[in-house]
Design an enzyme around this catalytic site. Sequence first.
Site, PDB file in Angstrom:
ATOM      1  N   GLU A  43     -13.094   7.961  10.107  1.00  0.00           N
ATOM      2  CA  GLU A  43     -13.959   7.520  11.201  1.00  0.00           C
ATOM      3  C   GLU A  43     -13.875   8.529  12.329  1.00  0.00           C
ATOM      4  O   GLU A  43     -13.286   9.604  12.165  1.00  0.00           O
ATOM      5  CB  GLU A  43     -13.575   6.109  11.665  1.00  0.00           C
ATOM      6  CG  GLU A  43     -12.165   5.970  12.196  1.00  0.00           C
ATOM      7  CD  GLU A  43     -11.912   4.606  12.872  1.00  0.00           C
ATOM      8  OE1 GLU A  43     -12.820   4.096  13.540  1.00  0.00           O
ATOM      9  OE2 GLU A  43     -10.796   4.092  12.730  1.00  0.00           O
ATOM     10  N   ARG A  89      -8.411  -9.835  15.726  1.00  0.00           N
ATOM     11  CA  ARG A  89      -7.962  -8.446  15.633  1.00  0.00           C
ATOM     12  C   ARG A  89      -6.840  -8.170  16.623  1.00  0.00           C
ATOM     13  O   ARG A  89      -5.866  -7.489  16.312  1.00  0.00           O
ATOM     14  CB  ARG A  89      -9.149  -7.507  15.865  1.00  0.00           C
ATOM     15  CG  ARG A  89      -8.881  -6.071  15.486  1.00  0.00           C
ATOM     16  CD  ARG A  89     -10.165  -5.273  15.433  1.00  0.00           C
ATOM     17  NE  ARG A  89     -10.807  -5.178  16.735  1.00  0.00           N
ATOM     18  CZ  ARG A  89     -12.008  -4.623  16.938  1.00  0.00           C
ATOM     19  NH1 ARG A  89     -12.697  -4.133  15.939  1.00  0.00           N
ATOM     20  NH2 ARG A  89     -12.524  -4.561  18.151  1.00  0.00           N
ATOM     21  N   LYS A 144      -5.873  -1.750  17.196  1.00  0.00           N
ATOM     22  CA  LYS A 144      -6.462  -1.230  18.429  1.00  0.00           C
ATOM     23  C   LYS A 144      -5.354  -1.029  19.460  1.00  0.00           C
ATOM     24  O   LYS A 144      -5.176  -1.814  20.385  1.00  0.00           O
ATOM     25  CB  LYS A 144      -7.546  -2.181  18.933  1.00  0.00           C
ATOM     26  CG  LYS A 144      -8.782  -1.437  19.406  1.00  0.00           C
ATOM     27  CD  LYS A 144      -9.961  -2.343  19.597  1.00  0.00           C
ATOM     28  CE  LYS A 144     -11.056  -1.637  20.348  1.00  0.00           C
ATOM     29  NZ  LYS A 144     -11.728  -0.555  19.619  1.00  0.00           N
TER      30      LYS A 144
HETATM   31  C1  LIG Z   1     -12.827  -0.255  18.832  1.00  0.00           C
HETATM   32  C2  LIG Z   1     -12.933   0.773  17.778  1.00  0.00           C
HETATM   33  C3  LIG Z   1     -14.041   0.847  16.915  1.00  0.00           C
HETATM   34  C4  LIG Z   1     -15.244  -0.034  17.051  1.00  0.00           C
HETATM   35  O1  LIG Z   1     -14.968  -1.389  16.827  1.00  0.00           O
HETATM   36  P1  LIG Z   1     -15.991  -2.512  17.291  1.00  0.00           P
HETATM   37  O2  LIG Z   1     -15.285  -3.779  17.000  1.00  0.00           O
HETATM   38  O3  LIG Z   1     -17.225  -2.350  16.494  1.00  0.00           O
HETATM   39  O4  LIG Z   1     -16.237  -2.281  18.750  1.00  0.00           O
HETATM   40  C5  LIG Z   1     -14.026   1.805  15.908  1.00  0.00           C
HETATM   41  N1  LIG Z   1     -13.001   2.668  15.763  1.00  0.00           N
HETATM   42  C6  LIG Z   1     -11.934   2.631  16.594  1.00  0.00           C
HETATM   43  C7  LIG Z   1     -10.834   3.610  16.377  1.00  0.00           C
HETATM   44  C8  LIG Z   1     -11.862   1.687  17.615  1.00  0.00           C
HETATM   45  O5  LIG Z   1     -10.801   1.666  18.416  1.00  0.00           O
END
Ligand SMILES: *Cc1c(COP(=O)(O)O)cnc(C)c1O
Length: 341
Positions: free
Chosen positions: A220, A82, A184
């Site tokens: 989300e 990722r 991210k």
């Molecule tokens: C990091 C993150 C998540 C959760 O991802 P994981 O890999 O399960 O920790 C969900 N939404 C956003 C916007 C994120 O930055």
Amino acid sequence: MSKKNIDWGNLDFNYRKTDYRYVANYKDGKWDEGGLTTNDMISMNECACVLQYAQTCFEGLKAYTTQDGRTVTFRPDLNAERMYDTALRLEMPPFEKDRFIDAIEKVVKANEEWVPPYGSGATLYIRPFMFGINPVIGVKPAEDYMFRVFCTPVGPYFKGGAKPIVVKISDFDRAAPHGTGHIKAGLNYAMSLHPIMEAHRQGFAENMYLDPGTRSKVEETGGANILFVTKDGKLVTPKSDSILPSITRRSLCEVAEKYLGLEVEQREVYFDEVPDFAECGLCGTAAVISPVGKINDHGREICFPSGMDEMGPVTRQLYDTLTGIQMGRIDAPEGWIHEIK
Ligand SMILES: *Cc1c(COP(=O)(O)O)cnc(C)c1O
């Protein structure tokens, strides 16, 4: 392995300096060999690209002590992948996936005294990140970058167990259509600070964002993906190009199918169908799952039958199974548990 003298059961979710961190530098078109350092400070020019144009990205994962005393991390290959994808989208030089995992291993190993003991409820949170460091004033990507990994012990995200929370439907957008919602990047968090503070001031735990294009579908929250359970026990999770691909969510979908025998639907979820669901939860590395008891849509309340006292039954099974796998109480699928030797 001796452990630090910390009251593990009462740790909060705050940064604490540990002994070692990993640093690699990108200069003249290549990453140097990198290595551990005790220095937690970074020195950079006032015009560094990260400071002016927010060219930065990060990852988050955890190390734990399993029931049989091993130190492990959970699916770090997916974080490596990722971050690689995120870097490409931000015009940053990706950090090679094998080297990413090696850096995680080195940091956890060097800080093993900081990995909380089994059963304490605490974990070691690991934060890889990368940013453009040379001076940039005309808008363009940096030429030099720093990649770092630090770790910090953290307590359970929810003290005293996960109580259902109330979330609000946000009037702000988290991500633009065709924007950066799926990576991210620090920038996604900078713009979420005002909406989350507004939500907190109004008494809500989180914002639930709808799709920015039509505002008719569930996306989300600021930092967690969303799960729903139907009245007939199916797991439903929103699919969209502007959602961050959560590793917890992807893992829970596999757990639902392979361990609990549930049907899983990853599809667009219209906000109109939300009142028909039986359970709702938010998922991410930090809390694994936070149950949602109620959604407030501009004063109209959507109350899930699972209520405000405890997790719904399917959410509970998902939570117990995934944390059981992570802590070594339940056999893990091939490749999920990465032991630090
Ligand atoms: C990091 C993150 C998540 C959760 O991802 P994981 O890999 O399960 O920790 C969900 N939404 C956003 C916007 C994120 O930055």
